[in-house]
Design a protein around this motif. Sequence first.
Motif, PDB file in Angstrom:
ATOM      1  N   GLN A  97       0.912  -1.338  -0.067  1.00 49.78           N
ATOM      2  CA  GLN A  97      -0.110   0.139   0.069  1.00 49.78           C
ATOM      3  C   GLN A  97       0.804   1.229  -0.021  1.00 49.78           C
ATOM      4  O   GLN A  97       0.238   2.318  -0.045  1.00 49.78           O
ATOM      5  CB  GLN A  97      -0.896  -0.186   1.020  1.00 49.78           C
ATOM      6  CG  GLN A  97      -1.889  -0.995   1.079  1.00 49.78           C
ATOM      7  CD  GLN A  97      -3.239  -0.664   2.240  1.00 49.78           C
ATOM      8  OE1 GLN A  97      -4.332  -0.349   1.385  1.00 49.78           O
ATOM      9  NE2 GLN A  97      -2.907  -1.006   3.198  1.00 49.78           N
ATOM     10  N   SER A  98       2.193   1.022   0.226  1.00 52.35           N
ATOM     11  CA  SER A  98       2.913   2.138   0.255  1.00 52.35           C
ATOM     12  C   SER A  98       3.971   2.306  -0.857  1.00 52.35           C
ATOM     13  O   SER A  98       4.853   3.297  -0.905  1.00 52.35           O
ATOM     14  CB  SER A  98       3.671   2.524   1.828  1.00 52.35           C
ATOM     15  OG  SER A  98       4.383   1.316   1.989  1.00 52.35           O
ATOM     16  N   PHE A 183      -0.720   9.393  -1.265  1.00 56.64           N
ATOM     17  CA  PHE A 183      -1.577   9.417   0.056  1.00 56.64           C
ATOM     18  C   PHE A 183      -1.383  11.102   0.628  1.00 56.64           C
ATOM     19  O   PHE A 183      -2.421  11.459   1.052  1.00 56.64           O
ATOM     20  CB  PHE A 183      -0.941   8.662   1.141  1.00 56.64           C
ATOM     21  CG  PHE A 183      -1.480   8.826   2.583  1.00 56.64           C
ATOM     22  CD1 PHE A 183      -2.700   8.021   2.633  1.00 56.64           C
ATOM     23  CD2 PHE A 183      -0.968   9.376   3.581  1.00 56.64           C
ATOM     24  CE1 PHE A 183      -3.499   8.275   4.124  1.00 56.64           C
ATOM     25  CE2 PHE A 183      -1.467   9.571   4.722  1.00 56.64           C
ATOM     26  CZ  PHE A 183      -2.631   9.033   4.886  1.00 56.64           C
TER      27      PHE A 183
END
Length: 364
Positions: A97-98, A183
């Motif tokens: 996710q990063s 993000f």
Amino acid sequence: MDMTPPPQASHTAATDSAARKAFYDAIATHSLTPLWEVLHALVPQSPNTPCLPALWKYADVHPYLMQSGQLITAEEAVRRVLILENPALRGQSCITQSLYAGLQVIMPGEIAPSHRHTQSALRFVVEGHGAYTAVDGERTQMKPGDFIITPSWTWHDHGHHGQVESDAPVVWLDGLDIPMLKFFDAGFAENGSEKSQAVTKPQDISRHRYGANMLPMRYDAPFGQTSPIFSYPYERTRETLHELETHADIDAWDGVKLRYVNPATGGSPMPTMATFMQRLPAGFAGKPWRQTDGAVFSVVEGSGSVRIERDGKAWTFDFGPRDHFVIPSWHTAQLRSQPGCVLFSFSDRPVHQALGIHREERLS
């Protein structure tokens, strides 16, 4: 014993349910939602990534890399890359996710044009000779096993000096913090006016200036928090691993594992990504461990296996040279190698450490 609730209780429960629904519908019109309905999902009892363990066999991927070289030019594509997408995050262009990972290929005679972006990037050379990376006016040759940095907001381009008729393509692993910057809504880029930037510095001058366990008297941190060295050659790393395997203690979980450093600070080479190289000696059977930072691995030499477990599910991947795999956050992993192997890896550990949220367990 009769467990049927009294009529009054059933009526009260139904009334409460209807009242709550009406309340939720009403607050929804004001862009409000009740925390108590989502609290356990927001703050779980343990890290709960949606990512899945995955393995990309190079023998399966390589034909598609070569085919992509016939279908689109490096100039047209800007960067000719096949993204390693996590199976649970398809369509999101990320391996965790990063983190972003992809395999880039450049054909002999090609140039991947100059640009810059706020995202930090690493290049780990998988296969081939004859290519180079240029960063802010300095070039370095790309050789298998080399770890190369593109600092945030630096001009960079790639090229292949070889001849189309006689030389092979060069493939490297790209690792970037693209999802992380997305993000924060902080990711953007700029294209250069020329395909190749002007070379204004001697080749590998940064390594001579900053990579001899010494720094200039008036060190000026040319890339901010990023290492002033942008190329870490495998030849030196491999020699160090060999010496430590021969003369030092072998860690029961990692074998011989070293982290790359920023020579000016002793910290990670990049503010958002940590990079590692490790040697698993012949006959190594590692103990299990887990950590909050998900990690991406590239197999440099040799072969082995990794067993990954989470919530009663288990995956076992047998890996060989140039294969890639991902161990997501808080998945228990064990590494094994009968003949011995060398593994490069990267993760988002510096961000975890900066925020004080990094956790690691070494299990017995």
